[in-house]
Design a protein around this motif. Sequence first.
Motif, PDB file in Angstrom:
ATOM      1  N   HIS A   1       0.808  -1.222   0.000  1.00 52.30           N
ATOM      2  CA  HIS A   1       0.000   0.000   0.000  1.00 52.30           C
ATOM      3  C   HIS A   1       0.845   1.279   0.000  1.00 52.30           C
ATOM      4  O   HIS A   1       0.299   2.380  -0.102  1.00 52.30           O
ATOM      5  N   LEU A   2       2.154   1.143   0.118  1.00 51.51           N
ATOM      6  CA  LEU A   2       3.037   2.299   0.264  1.00 51.51           C
ATOM      7  C   LEU A   2       3.293   2.962  -1.084  1.00 51.51           C
ATOM      8  O   LEU A   2       3.637   2.303  -2.067  1.00 51.51           O
ATOM      9  N   GLY A   3       3.125   4.294  -1.133  1.00 51.72           N
ATOM     10  CA  GLY A   3       3.484   5.042  -2.326  1.00 51.72           C
ATOM     11  C   GLY A   3       4.986   5.053  -2.520  1.00 51.72           C
ATOM     12  O   GLY A   3       5.753   4.937  -1.561  1.00 51.72           O
ATOM     13  N   LYS A   4       5.415   5.215  -3.766  1.00 52.77           N
ATOM     14  CA  LYS A   4       6.843   5.190  -4.075  1.00 52.77           C
ATOM     15  C   LYS A   4       7.252   6.459  -4.823  1.00 52.77           C
ATOM     16  O   LYS A   4       6.548   6.880  -5.743  1.00 52.77           O
ATOM     17  N   VAL A   5       8.374   7.044  -4.418  1.00 50.64           N
ATOM     18  CA  VAL A   5       8.934   8.177  -5.148  1.00 50.64           C
ATOM     19  C   VAL A   5       9.625   7.641  -6.390  1.00 50.64           C
ATOM     20  O   VAL A   5      10.568   6.841  -6.289  1.00 50.64           O
ATOM     21  N   VAL A   6       9.159   8.048  -7.549  1.00 53.51           N
ATOM     22  CA  VAL A   6       9.736   7.592  -8.811  1.00 53.51           C
ATOM     23  C   VAL A   6      10.907   8.474  -9.216  1.00 53.51           C
ATOM     24  O   VAL A   6      11.969   7.992  -9.612  1.00 53.51           O
ATOM     25  N   SER A   7      10.713   9.799  -9.104  1.00 54.01           N
ATOM     26  CA  SER A   7      11.791  10.730  -9.473  1.00 54.01           C
ATOM     27  C   SER A   7      11.516  12.102  -8.881  1.00 54.01           C
ATOM     28  O   SER A   7      10.359  12.465  -8.608  1.00 54.01           O
ATOM     29  N   VAL A   8      12.593  12.855  -8.680  1.00 57.83           N
ATOM     30  CA  VAL A   8      12.529  14.249  -8.230  1.00 57.83           C
ATOM     31  C   VAL A   8      13.531  15.038  -9.060  1.00 57.83           C
ATOM     32  O   VAL A   8      14.735  14.798  -8.985  1.00 57.83           O
ATOM     33  N   GLU A   9      13.051  15.959  -9.884  1.00 57.02           N
ATOM     34  CA  GLU A   9      13.917  16.794 -10.714  1.00 57.02           C
ATOM     35  C   GLU A   9      13.819  18.237 -10.228  1.00 57.02           C
ATOM     36  O   GLU A   9      12.775  18.883 -10.397  1.00 57.02           O
ATOM     37  N   VAL A  10      14.890  18.722  -9.628  1.00 56.58           N
ATOM     38  CA  VAL A  10      14.898  20.066  -9.042  1.00 56.58           C
ATOM     39  C   VAL A  10      15.429  21.066 -10.059  1.00 56.58           C
ATOM     40  O   VAL A  10      16.450  20.837 -10.714  1.00 56.58           O
ATOM     41  N   HIS A  11      14.718  22.178 -10.206  1.00 55.97           N
ATOM     42  CA  HIS A  11      15.108  23.243 -11.123  1.00 55.97           C
ATOM     43  C   HIS A  11      15.392  24.506 -10.321  1.00 55.97           C
ATOM     44  O   HIS A  11      14.481  25.080  -9.698  1.00 55.97           O
ATOM     45  N   GLU A  12      16.638  24.926 -10.335  1.00 52.77           N
ATOM     46  CA  GLU A  12      17.028  26.143  -9.625  1.00 52.77           C
ATOM     47  C   GLU A  12      16.774  27.353 -10.518  1.00 52.77           C
ATOM     48  O   GLU A  12      16.800  27.250 -11.752  1.00 52.77           O
ATOM     49  N   PRO A  13      16.539  28.526  -9.914  1.00 50.44           N
ATOM     50  CA  PRO A  13      16.286  29.727 -10.721  1.00 50.44           C
ATOM     51  C   PRO A  13      17.470  30.075 -11.611  1.00 50.44           C
ATOM     52  O   PRO A  13      18.628  29.927 -11.214  1.00 50.44           O
ATOM     53  N   GLU A  14      17.164  30.539 -12.817  1.00 52.95           N
ATOM     54  CA  GLU A  14      18.204  30.998 -13.734  1.00 52.95           C
ATOM     55  C   GLU A  14      18.434  32.486 -13.513  1.00 52.95           C
ATOM     56  O   GLU A  14      17.483  33.267 -13.448  1.00 52.95           O
ATOM     57  N   ALA A  15      19.675  32.862 -13.421  1.00 51.99           N
ATOM     58  CA  ALA A  15      20.018  34.240 -13.033  1.00 51.99           C
ATOM     59  C   ALA A  15      19.484  35.282 -14.003  1.00 51.99           C
ATOM     60  O   ALA A  15      19.076  36.376 -13.599  1.00 51.99           O
ATOM     61  N   ASP A  16      19.481  34.974 -15.284  1.00 50.67           N
ATOM     62  CA  ASP A  16      19.083  35.976 -16.284  1.00 50.67           C
ATOM     63  C   ASP A  16      17.632  35.818 -16.735  1.00 50.67           C
ATOM     64  O   ASP A  16      17.203  36.422 -17.719  1.00 50.67           O
ATOM     65  N   ALA A  17      16.850  35.008 -16.021  1.00 53.93           N
ATOM     66  CA  ALA A  17      15.456  34.770 -16.419  1.00 53.93           C
ATOM     67  C   ALA A  17      14.583  35.979 -16.103  1.00 53.93           C
ATOM     68  O   ALA A  17      14.834  36.721 -15.152  1.00 53.93           O
TER      69      ALA A  17
ATOM     70  N   PRO B   1      11.734  38.114 -14.565  1.00 48.55           N
ATOM     71  CA  PRO B   1      11.029  37.989 -13.280  1.00 48.55           C
ATOM     72  C   PRO B   1       9.620  37.426 -13.469  1.00 48.55           C
ATOM     73  O   PRO B   1       8.892  37.839 -14.375  1.00 48.55           O
ATOM     74  N   GLY B   2       9.258  36.468 -12.635  1.00 45.90           N
ATOM     75  CA  GLY B   2       7.933  35.872 -12.712  1.00 45.90           C
ATOM     76  C   GLY B   2       7.823  34.709 -13.668  1.00 45.90           C
ATOM     77  O   GLY B   2       6.838  33.965 -13.636  1.00 45.90           O
ATOM     78  N   SER B   3       8.828  34.537 -14.534  1.00 53.85           N
ATOM     79  CA  SER B   3       8.782  33.410 -15.479  1.00 53.85           C
ATOM     80  C   SER B   3       9.086  32.114 -14.742  1.00 53.85           C
ATOM     81  O   SER B   3       9.626  32.107 -13.635  1.00 53.85           O
ATOM     82  N   LEU B   4       8.746  31.004 -15.382  1.00 56.50           N
ATOM     83  CA  LEU B   4       9.017  29.705 -14.773  1.00 56.50           C
ATOM     84  C   LEU B   4      10.506  29.528 -14.512  1.00 56.50           C
ATOM     85  O   LEU B   4      10.921  29.023 -13.456  1.00 56.50           O
ATOM     86  N   ALA B   5      11.335  29.981 -15.452  1.00 52.12           N
ATOM     87  CA  ALA B   5      12.788  29.815 -15.320  1.00 52.12           C
ATOM     88  C   ALA B   5      13.354  30.590 -14.143  1.00 52.12           C
ATOM     89  O   ALA B   5      14.432  30.259 -13.635  1.00 52.12           O
ATOM     90  N   ALA B   6      12.645  31.624 -13.704  1.00 51.99           N
ATOM     91  CA  ALA B   6      13.132  32.454 -12.600  1.00 51.99           C
ATOM     92  C   ALA B   6      12.771  31.879 -11.228  1.00 51.99           C
ATOM     93  O   ALA B   6      13.137  32.447 -10.202  1.00 51.99           O
ATOM     94  N   GLN B   7      12.059  30.757 -11.186  1.00 49.26           N
ATOM     95  CA  GLN B   7      11.569  30.203  -9.929  1.00 49.26           C
ATOM     96  C   GLN B   7      12.257  28.882  -9.587  1.00 49.26           C
ATOM     97  O   GLN B   7      12.746  28.171 -10.459  1.00 49.26           O
TER      98      GLN B   7
END
Length: 414
Positions: free
Chosen positions: A48-64, A66-72
Motif C-alpha cells: 500500500h506504500l506510495g513510491k517516489v519515482v523521481s525528483v527533478e529540481v530546477h534552480e532559478p536561472e540568473a538571467d530569467a 522575473p515571474g517566469s518559470l525559469a526564474a523560480q
Amino acid sequence: MTSYCTATYRAFDEKADFHKKAAGIAVGLTVGSWTELPEAKKKDMEKHLGKVVSVEVHEPEADAAPGSLAAQRYADIKIAYPDANFSRDIPALLVTAFGKLSMDGRIKLLDLDVSDDFRAACPGPKFGIAGVRERLGVYDRPLLMSIFKSVIGYDLPELKEQFYQQALGGVDLIKDDEILFENPLTPIEKRVEACIAAAREAEKHTGQKLLYATNITGRTSQLRAQAKKAIAAGANALLFNVLAYGFDALQELAEDPEIDVPIAAHPAFAGAIYPAQHYGVAPQLLLGKLMRLAGADLVLFPSPYGSVVMPKDETLAIADALKQPEGALKSSFPVPSAGIHPGLVPVLVKDFGRESVVNAGGGVHGHPMGAAAGGQAFRQAIDAALRGEALEEAANRPGNEQLKAAIELWGVKR
C-alpha cells in the motif's frame, strides 16, 4: 505483482528539500506513516506504500525574466500510488493523488499515468474520431460544428428556425449552448424533435448528415434518464458539462449501452481549475487525458487565437492527449473553440490537423449574409486550407462570395 498509477507534480518553494517533500507525499497519501511501523507490519503494508519515482529540481536561472518559470525554484516530482489503495474510478484516483495535496501550498498536478488495470475499468470514447466520422460519412477533412446562440427565452419555432439556418450552411454538427437547460419554452423532447426535423429538411438541400448535440442537464441522478429521453426523441449526439458534474458522471453516460450516441464534453468551469501556474490541474490532463479516459468522443477547449485564449502549447498538448495512441483506448476529437471565424481556419488546420473540429458561434451567426452563409464560408475556408490555397485567392473563386464577405469582415489570421 503490484500495479501503480503515477502522478506528476510541480512543486514550488524557495527553500524546501524537495526530496524530503516527495517522500512525505508518498507516505502521507498512502499508509500515513512508515518509520514508526513495526518491521512485521511493514511487510503487510508495503503493497500500500506510495513510491517516489523521481525528483527533478530546477534552480532559478540568473538571467530569467522575473515571474517566469525559469526564474523560480521548483521540482517536478513523480509518485507512484498502488492500485490496491483505491477503487477503479477517476474520482477515487483524483482524491488519492491530489485531494488533500491540492491544498498543501504551491503545487500543481501535471499528469496521471494510469495502470493497465485501471485503464481497463474505463471505457474511453464509445465512438471516438473514427466512429463520429462513420456516423457522418465524412472522412477527408476537419469537421465543422456550429453553436446555438441567444437561446434563452426563445420558443420552439424560433429555435427550430435558428437550427435550420445553421444546418443549411453545411455544418456537420450543431450543439446546444451549454447554458440551455431544461425549461418550459424548449423542453428536451420537443427541442430534439424540432431540431431533428429541421436537420432532415436541411439535408434535402445540403445532401449531408448532421449530428445535434443536445445539452443533458438536471440532477446527477437523473442524467441517464434525461439522455435516454433525448435519444428516444431522436437525439443523435449529446453535450455534457463534465466538470460541473464530475468525470464519473460522464463515465456513467459513456458506459450505458442504451446511450448509443457520441458525447461532446464542454469545458465549462475549467477556468477555475487549470490556469494558475502554481495551483490546480494542468489543462492537458483536465481537458485531455481525463476527458478521453472518462468517455468523451469530442472535447471542447479554448483555442489559441479566439475570444477566450489558451496558450498555444497548452492547446496542442490537449489535442495530443486526446489523439495519441493509448492501447485500445479510442481517440477523441479535439475541438478548439471560442471566437472562431473563417479567417482562422488555415491556422486551425495547420496546428490541429484534419482530425479536429472547427467550432464556431459568432463566426456563423455574425456573417453579414446570415447563418447559412456563415457555415458555407467555413466550408469554403476548410476546402481552401486543405488545398494549400490562400483564403484571399479562394474568396475570388466563383461561388465563394460567402468566404469573401467573411474575410472582409473578420480578416485572415497569419
